[in-house]
Design a protein around this motif. Structure first.
Motif, PDB file in Angstrom:
ATOM      1  N   ARG A 107       3.858  -6.311   6.814  1.00 52.59           N
ATOM      2  CA  ARG A 107       3.396  -6.182   5.434  1.00 52.59           C
ATOM      3  C   ARG A 107       1.913  -6.520   5.310  1.00 52.59           C
ATOM      4  NH1 ARG A 107       8.625  -8.423   4.627  1.00 52.59           N
ATOM      5  NH2 ARG A 107       9.955  -6.972   3.396  1.00 52.59           N
ATOM      6  N   LEU A 108       1.383  -7.315   6.277  1.00 52.80           N
ATOM      7  CA  LEU A 108      -0.007  -7.686   6.219  1.00 52.80           C
ATOM      8  C   LEU A 108      -0.895  -6.764   7.031  1.00 52.80           C
ATOM      9  CD1 LEU A 108       0.359 -11.578   6.507  1.00 52.80           C
ATOM     10  CD2 LEU A 108       0.033 -10.179   4.450  1.00 52.80           C
ATOM     11  N   ASP A 109      -0.283  -5.751   7.601  1.00 54.97           N
ATOM     12  CA  ASP A 109      -1.090  -4.782   8.342  1.00 54.97           C
ATOM     13  C   ASP A 109      -2.007  -4.025   7.396  1.00 54.97           C
ATOM     14  OD1 ASP A 109       1.468  -3.827  10.781  1.00 54.97           O
ATOM     15  OD2 ASP A 109       0.041  -5.531  10.698  1.00 54.97           O
ATOM     16  N   ILE A 110      -3.010  -3.497   7.948  1.00 50.28           N
ATOM     17  CA  ILE A 110      -3.934  -2.658   7.152  1.00 50.28           C
ATOM     18  C   ILE A 110      -3.248  -1.322   6.863  1.00 50.28           C
ATOM     19  CG2 ILE A 110      -6.181  -1.496   7.163  1.00 50.28           C
ATOM     20  CD1 ILE A 110      -7.143  -3.720   9.065  1.00 50.28           C
ATOM     21  N   PRO A 111      -3.191  -0.899   5.604  1.00 52.51           N
ATOM     22  CA  PRO A 111      -2.510   0.381   5.278  1.00 52.51           C
ATOM     23  C   PRO A 111      -3.194   1.560   5.942  1.00 52.51           C
ATOM     24  CG  PRO A 111      -3.597  -0.537   3.344  1.00 52.51           C
ATOM     25  CD  PRO A 111      -3.753  -1.556   4.437  1.00 52.51           C
ATOM     26  N   VAL A 112      -2.335   2.549   6.296  1.00 55.08           N
ATOM     27  CA  VAL A 112      -2.875   3.790   6.872  1.00 55.08           C
ATOM     28  C   VAL A 112      -3.588   4.601   5.792  1.00 55.08           C
ATOM     29  CG1 VAL A 112      -2.256   5.921   8.030  1.00 55.08           C
ATOM     30  CG2 VAL A 112      -1.094   3.797   8.629  1.00 55.08           C
ATOM     31  N   GLY A 113      -3.045   4.558   4.619  1.00 51.19           N
ATOM     32  CA  GLY A 113      -3.641   5.300   3.496  1.00 51.19           C
ATOM     33  C   GLY A 113      -2.970   4.910   2.200  1.00 51.19           C
ATOM     34  N   PHE A 114      -3.297   5.658   1.187  1.00 53.18           N
ATOM     35  CA  PHE A 114      -2.750   5.392  -0.140  1.00 53.18           C
ATOM     36  C   PHE A 114      -2.178   6.672  -0.762  1.00 53.18           C
ATOM     37  CE2 PHE A 114      -4.283   1.074  -0.659  1.00 53.18           C
ATOM     38  CZ  PHE A 114      -5.357   0.997   0.205  1.00 53.18           C
ATOM     39  N   ILE A 115      -1.094   6.475  -1.514  1.00 56.24           N
ATOM     40  CA  ILE A 115      -0.517   7.575  -2.300  1.00 56.24           C
ATOM     41  C   ILE A 115      -0.920   7.365  -3.746  1.00 56.24           C
ATOM     42  CG2 ILE A 115       1.602   8.677  -3.101  1.00 56.24           C
ATOM     43  CD1 ILE A 115       2.927   7.750  -0.518  1.00 56.24           C
ATOM     44  N   THR A 116      -1.556   8.366  -4.333  1.00 56.72           N
ATOM     45  CA  THR A 116      -2.030   8.239  -5.719  1.00 56.72           C
ATOM     46  C   THR A 116      -0.984   8.832  -6.663  1.00 56.72           C
ATOM     47  OG1 THR A 116      -4.333   8.407  -5.009  1.00 56.72           O
ATOM     48  CG2 THR A 116      -3.852   8.835  -7.347  1.00 56.72           C
TER      49      THR A 116
END
Length: 433
Positions: free
Chosen positions: A409-418
């Protein structure tokens, strides 16, 4: 002595009931000895005589009568100028001599009627034509007075035979033209007045005009509607290159073909399927012909499908020309593509996807179907509090509940869904597995 009124009996049926004076107009019939009429005194000189009906007596005048039948018989005697006759001269009767009658007739002009004069026993001289009942003679329609002459008589040759045609004048019958007269001799010599039918009548069914033979009959067309041309005795009636019709035009037939590059229609709305009022059995629309391969005719158009709840459809590539309906199962039939800006509700497939869009997407404020995030229902009507993460925390506490943190959960996100909710964009991170 005064005049007295006679007395008469009064009867009730056949029974005498009394006496009464004679009334004016009463009389006794001849059969009972009376006069047969109500009699008044006549005029001076009149006598009492039987009336014309032999039913009563009356006063009247009586002419003096000479009984010829009772006189001496002179039928065998020869009359002479000295013999006498009884005559009346203005009311005076007397005897006159036969010589007086001779003087009377010789001194006046009298007409002998129904008398025969023998030409062998009598001599007639100097009798004028006016004294003759028949004072002229007629040959072939030419009448001449007795004693007159006509060196150039215009005979009526209706009964003539073997007459030289060069001398023909007057009336010529059809029978003469057909058989007994050489028509080559008639050219230019017969006027209309010599013909029984000297004119030809032209009519339009309501109006008519008679034109004399030799006259001119003109066939005229209506400007911009009908053209008329004549060549070598042939009259041709047709349409001009540009036709203008002032009134209504009704075309009755199964096919009306128009070969035009531009069609201008003043009416803002076109009316089609005007005979479809009895039932909904035909498709309504329009179609066109095209050929993309050079060897196969194809048809495309827009129509209202009577067999599919009246839905309007675009179609293309149909190899069969539509009749009263469009065969949606025909060879090559395909749904056409519409490129347009749309307003209002839209139902159907969304271009580029296999899903469908239903509803008012342009004005939607919530999701049509709510979604659950971490067991909490979310329909977009309100924001979601995902909590705050602080450094060193091992869990996140929010309205979604307490959630333990782990390394993933603390990993850096791959991307974001808008996600756009209510006009506001929200970013949700996602991570690699």
């Amino acid at each position: 002595m005064a005049a007295k009124t006679p007395i008469r009996g009064v009867f009730d049926g056949s029974t005498a009931t009394g006496l009464a004076e004679f009334q004016s107009g009463d009389f006794i019939a001849l059969t009972h000895g009376g006069l047969g009429a109500s009699l008044s005194i006549g005029s001076a000189g009149q006598v009492l005589k039987v009336n014309s009906g032999a039913s009563a007596l009356e006063f009247g005048s009586v002419e003096t009568i000479v009984n010829i039948d009772g006189a001496t018989d002179l039928e065998s005697a020869t009359l002479a100028v000295g013999d006498k006759l009884l005559v009346s001269d203005g009311g005076t009767e007397g005897r006159v001599l036969l010589s007086q009658l001779d003087t009377l007739y010789s001194g006046t002009t009298k007409t002998l009627t129904n008398k025969t004069i023998s030409g062998s026993s009598n001599t007639l001289s100097n009798i004028g034509n006016s004294s003759l009942s028949n004072s002229s003679i007629n040959f072939g329609g030419v009448s001449l007075a007795l004693g007159a002459s006509d060196t150039t008589p215009a005979f009526d040759l209706s009964d003539a035979t073997a007459y030289p045609t060069s001398s023909l004048t007057g009336t010529i019958t059809n029978a003469q033209l057909a058989g007994s007269i050489a028509t080559s001799k008639l050219a230019g010599s017969i006027t209309n007045a010599k013909l029984s039918n000297s004119s030809i009548t032209v009519t339009d069914g309501s109006n008519s005009t008679a034109t004399a033979l030799g006259g001119t009959i003109t066939f005229a067309g209506t400007t911009n509607e009908v053209t008329v041309a004549e060549s070598s005795g042939t009259i041709t009636v047709g349409l001009p290159d540009n036709v203008t019709i002032a009134g209504n035009l009704t075309v009755s037939g199964t096919t009306t073909e128009v070969s035009s590059t531009t069609i201008n229609v003043a009416d803002p709305l076109l009316s089609m399927a005007t005979n479809n009022g009895g039932s909904d059995a035909v498709d309504i629309g329009f179609y066109g012909l095209y050929d993309t391969s050079g060897s196969q005719d194809l048809y495309a158009g827009l129509f209202r499908d009577a067999s599919d709840s009246g839905k309007f459809k675009l179609f293309k590539d149909n190899q069969a020309e539509p009749g009263t309906t469009v065969n949606t199962s025909g060879t090559g039939y395909a749904v056409g593509t519409l490129v347009a800006n749309l307003e209002g509700n839209v139902t159907g497939n969304t271009s580029g996807t296999s899903g469908s869009t239903t509803g008012n997407a342009a004005t939607a404020t919530i999701l049509a179907t709510a979604r659950t995030i971490n067991n909490v229902s979310f329909n977009g009507s309100a924001n979601i509090d995902v909590g705050t993460v602080t450094s060193g925390s091992t869990s996140i506490t929010s309205s979604l509940g307490s959630m333990a943190l782990n390394s993933e959960r603390l990993d850096i996100p791959v991307g974001f869904i808008t996600i756009n909710i209510g006009g506001t964009n929200y970013k949700l991170p996602y991570y690699s597995a």
